[in-house]
Design a protein around this motif. Structure first.
Motif, mmCIF file in Angstrom:
data_model
loop_
_atom_site.group_PDB
_atom_site.id
_atom_site.type_symbol
_atom_site.label_atom_id
_atom_site.label_comp_id
_atom_site.label_asym_id
_atom_site.label_seq_id
_atom_site.Cartn_x
_atom_site.Cartn_y
_atom_site.Cartn_z
ATOM 1 N N LEU A 23 67.516 -35.307 5.679
ATOM 2 C CA LEU A 23 66.175 -35.417 5.106
ATOM 3 C C LEU A 23 66.269 -33.515 4.380
ATOM 4 C CD1 LEU A 23 63.943 -36.669 6.573
ATOM 5 C CD2 LEU A 23 63.216 -35.240 5.437
ATOM 6 N N GLY A 24 65.775 -33.590 3.780
ATOM 7 C CA GLY A 24 65.469 -31.964 3.589
ATOM 8 C C GLY A 24 63.799 -31.847 2.423
ATOM 9 N N ARG A 25 63.046 -30.211 2.372
ATOM 10 C CA ARG A 25 62.049 -30.152 2.245
ATOM 11 C C ARG A 25 61.963 -29.515 1.392
ATOM 12 N NH1 ARG A 25 60.985 -25.226 4.728
ATOM 13 N NH2 ARG A 25 61.222 -25.533 6.985
ATOM 14 N N PHE A 26 60.788 -29.353 0.857
ATOM 15 C CA PHE A 26 60.580 -27.935 -0.383
ATOM 16 C C PHE A 26 58.559 -27.938 0.468
ATOM 17 C CE2 PHE A 26 58.144 -26.805 -4.198
ATOM 18 C CZ PHE A 26 58.520 -25.919 -4.592
ATOM 19 N N ALA A 27 59.052 -26.522 1.089
ATOM 20 C CA ALA A 27 57.187 -26.363 1.554
ATOM 21 C C ALA A 27 56.827 -25.322 0.682
ATOM 22 C CB ALA A 27 57.865 -25.774 2.806
ATOM 23 N N PRO A 28 56.213 -25.471 0.441
ATOM 24 C CA PRO A 28 55.194 -24.471 -0.525
ATOM 25 C C PRO A 28 54.121 -23.647 0.131
ATOM 26 C CG PRO A 28 54.911 -26.547 -1.785
ATOM 27 C CD PRO A 28 55.725 -26.685 -0.702
ATOM 28 N N SER A 29 53.668 -22.365 -0.115
ATOM 29 C CA SER A 29 52.659 -22.064 0.586
ATOM 30 C C SER A 29 51.769 -22.088 -0.631
ATOM 31 C CB SER A 29 53.104 -20.992 1.210
ATOM 32 O OG SER A 29 51.678 -20.098 1.468
ATOM 33 N N PRO A 30 50.245 -22.402 -0.627
ATOM 34 C CA PRO A 30 49.052 -21.925 -1.795
ATOM 35 C C PRO A 30 48.447 -20.515 -1.677
ATOM 36 C CG PRO A 30 48.375 -23.275 0.046
ATOM 37 C CD PRO A 30 49.180 -23.006 0.127
ATOM 38 N N THR A 31 49.241 -19.569 -1.507
ATOM 39 C CA THR A 31 48.848 -18.580 -1.934
ATOM 40 C C THR A 31 48.987 -17.677 -3.235
ATOM 41 O OG1 THR A 31 51.109 -17.745 -0.707
ATOM 42 C CG2 THR A 31 49.306 -18.016 0.820
ATOM 43 N N GLY A 32 49.261 -18.462 -4.067
ATOM 44 C CA GLY A 32 49.414 -18.094 -5.300
ATOM 45 C C GLY A 32 50.075 -19.488 -6.517
ATOM 46 N N PRO A 33 50.349 -19.474 -7.293
ATOM 47 C CA PRO A 33 51.058 -20.548 -8.195
ATOM 48 C C PRO A 33 52.921 -20.431 -8.216
ATOM 49 C CG PRO A 33 50.450 -18.721 -9.997
ATOM 50 C CD PRO A 33 49.956 -18.273 -8.548
ATOM 51 N N LEU A 34 52.782 -21.389 -8.177
ATOM 52 C CA LEU A 34 54.308 -21.944 -8.237
ATOM 53 C C LEU A 34 55.070 -20.307 -9.110
ATOM 54 C CD1 LEU A 34 55.046 -25.105 -7.592
ATOM 55 C CD2 LEU A 34 54.748 -23.516 -5.729
ATOM 56 N N TYR A 196 60.394 -31.038 12.916
ATOM 57 C CA TYR A 196 60.268 -31.512 13.927
ATOM 58 C C TYR A 196 59.959 -32.755 13.436
ATOM 59 C CZ TYR A 196 61.243 -33.954 18.586
ATOM 60 O OH TYR A 196 61.410 -34.882 19.548
ATOM 61 N N LEU A 197 58.891 -32.540 13.623
ATOM 62 C CA LEU A 197 58.040 -34.505 13.783
ATOM 63 C C LEU A 197 58.050 -35.013 11.933
ATOM 64 C CD1 LEU A 197 54.436 -33.265 14.718
ATOM 65 C CD2 LEU A 197 56.561 -33.576 15.829
ATOM 66 N N GLN A 198 58.529 -33.810 11.097
ATOM 67 C CA GLN A 198 59.239 -35.262 10.109
ATOM 68 C C GLN A 198 60.443 -35.599 9.882
ATOM 69 O OE1 GLN A 198 56.813 -32.037 7.039
ATOM 70 N NE2 GLN A 198 56.394 -33.885 6.594
ATOM 71 N N GLY A 199 61.237 -34.767 10.855
ATOM 72 C CA GLY A 199 62.618 -34.658 10.970
ATOM 73 C C GLY A 199 63.613 -34.518 10.060
ATOM 74 N N ILE A 200 63.434 -33.443 9.469
ATOM 75 C CA ILE A 200 64.169 -32.041 8.911
ATOM 76 C C ILE A 200 65.432 -32.321 9.410
ATOM 77 C CG2 ILE A 200 64.429 -29.650 7.864
ATOM 78 C CD1 ILE A 200 62.615 -32.244 6.025
ATOM 79 N N THR A 201 66.228 -32.242 8.852
ATOM 80 C CA THR A 201 68.062 -32.055 9.313
ATOM 81 C C THR A 201 68.270 -30.666 8.314
ATOM 82 O OG1 THR A 201 68.896 -33.211 7.716
ATOM 83 C CG2 THR A 201 68.473 -34.438 9.756
ATOM 84 N N HIS A 202 68.179 -30.570 7.622
ATOM 85 C CA HIS A 202 68.746 -29.394 5.964
ATOM 86 C C HIS A 202 67.669 -28.691 5.807
ATOM 87 C CE1 HIS A 202 72.153 -31.735 6.890
ATOM 88 N NE2 HIS A 202 73.262 -30.886 6.184
ATOM 89 N N VAL A 203 67.466 -27.663 5.991
ATOM 90 C CA VAL A 203 66.512 -26.575 5.105
ATOM 91 C C VAL A 203 67.330 -25.437 3.854
ATOM 92 C CG1 VAL A 203 65.190 -24.407 5.553
ATOM 93 C CG2 VAL A 203 65.105 -26.164 7.511
ATOM 94 N N VAL A 204 66.518 -26.096 2.939
ATOM 95 C CA VAL A 204 66.877 -25.016 2.076
ATOM 96 C C VAL A 204 66.080 -23.931 1.279
ATOM 97 C CG1 VAL A 204 68.186 -24.945 -0.195
ATOM 98 C CG2 VAL A 204 68.580 -26.738 1.017
ATOM 99 N N ARG A 205 66.107 -22.657 1.405
ATOM 100 C CA ARG A 205 65.170 -21.769 1.265
ATOM 101 C C ARG A 205 65.906 -21.060 0.411
ATOM 102 N NH1 ARG A 205 62.700 -21.696 7.281
ATOM 103 N NH2 ARG A 205 64.126 -20.464 7.963
ATOM 104 N N GLY A 206 64.208 -19.382 0.373
ATOM 105 C CA GLY A 206 65.074 -18.284 -0.052
ATOM 106 C C GLY A 206 65.438 -17.503 0.928
ATOM 107 N N ALA A 207 66.411 -16.375 0.125
ATOM 108 C CA ALA A 207 67.170 -15.640 0.941
ATOM 109 C C ALA A 207 66.787 -14.926 1.339
ATOM 110 C CB ALA A 207 68.777 -14.829 0.616
#
Length: 306
Positions: A23-34, A196-207
């Protein structure tokens, strides 16, 4: 589970064995546009989960309410729709979950793993390592920053792209903040609880988030959460040699140019070329061809992006 009334039961608990679920996720922050860097992360996290027949979810990380940029949340949702990304569960917003983070802080307080801190930036000066000034003061928690205690031990993890990464939090950082004096919940706490609560197993994000990982592992261990698998992607850079970011005024993604931008993001990740088509078909092809070993090594992607 430490929360008394958790909003979700982790999927792996429902299914009996977390190792059976990717289970992966994309978790943007709305501090500006994508921007294009955001798209690279979205594509990589999506393809990595789907190539393993797993699930992929979207979470809006908006606890830092004063920094929310006008209309950025709308732009995120618009882009998700235009690029035809579909979250496998309903999108959640962290600003709606503050009671859960407060509950975790209270339970850490009862275990004497956190304390109130009255130190201001002026008091701390330029020293980026917190020396534990308030650790034994037993200050009242009201209207104070809340710090979590760290230990003099080395935490290491094996990143799928960046290799082994280690940090001694006491030596490198010191006790770190979970809640600011103004009441804002820190990213480190919110992301650990929600993963944890969403059951994420794999985190893919920027360095650029690589150095956050040991803090999150430490906090997860204090809470008894299972450790996650991490992959930190190389960063797309602009013509000034800076990472694409909202702070560096990276160009906002144009939803009307979704297919072309998607093709460029897949190429930036070193993946086999996909046919220019609808985003849905392009993503399906990218998933079928996904190979982690083709992602560029290092912390930067060669080339200049906008």
């Amino acid at each position: 589970m430490l929360l008394h009334n958790p909003p979700l039961t982790p999927p792996f608990e429902k299914e009996g064995d977390k190792r059976q679920v990717h289970l992966g996720r994309f978790a943007p922050s709305p501090t500006g546009p994508l921007h294009f860097g955001s798209l690279i992360t979205a594509v990589a996290s999506y393809c990595d989960a789907k190539a393993q027949h797993g699930r992929w979810i979207v979470r809006i990380e908006d606890t830092d309410i004063p920094r929310i940029y006008p209309n950025s949340e709308q732009h995120i949702l618009q882009c998700l729709d235009a690029f035809e990304f579909e979250s496998d569960v309903e999108i959640i917003y962290q600003k709606d979950r503050l009671e859960y983070y407060e509950s975790v802080i209270e339970q850490l307080r009862q275990k004497k793993l956190v304390y109130a801190c009255e130190c201001t930036r002026k008091i701390l000066g330029s020293n980026h390592i917190y020396t534990g000034t308030c650790r034994e003061k037993n200050l009242d928690f009201h209207q104070q920053a809340i710090r979590v205690k760290v230990a003099d031990e080395t935490i290491c993890f094996q990143d799928r792209l960046q290799g082994q990464h280690c940090s001694n939090l006491q030596m490198d950082l010191g006790d770190f903040v979970l809640k600011r004096r103004d009441g804002i919940i820190n990213y480190q706490l919110a992301v650990v609880v929600d993963d944890y609560l969403q059951g994420i197993t794999h985190v893919v994000r920027g360095a650029d988030l690589l150095d956050n990982t040991e803090r999150q592992i430490w906090l997860g261990r204090l809470l008894g959460y299972p450790e996650l698998t991490y992959m930190h992607l190389p960063l797309a850079m602009n013509d000034q040699g800076q990472k694409l970011s909202k702070q560096n005024l990276a160009q906002a993604l144009d939803p009307n140019n979704a297919s072309q931008l998607l093709k460029q993001a897949i190429a930036a990740l070193g993946q086999a070329a996909v046919d220019l088509d609808s985003p849905h078909k392009m993503l399906a092809q990218a998933v079928a061809q996904w190979q982690v070993q083709r992602i560029p090594t290092g912390t930067e992607i060669q080339g200049i992006f906008q």
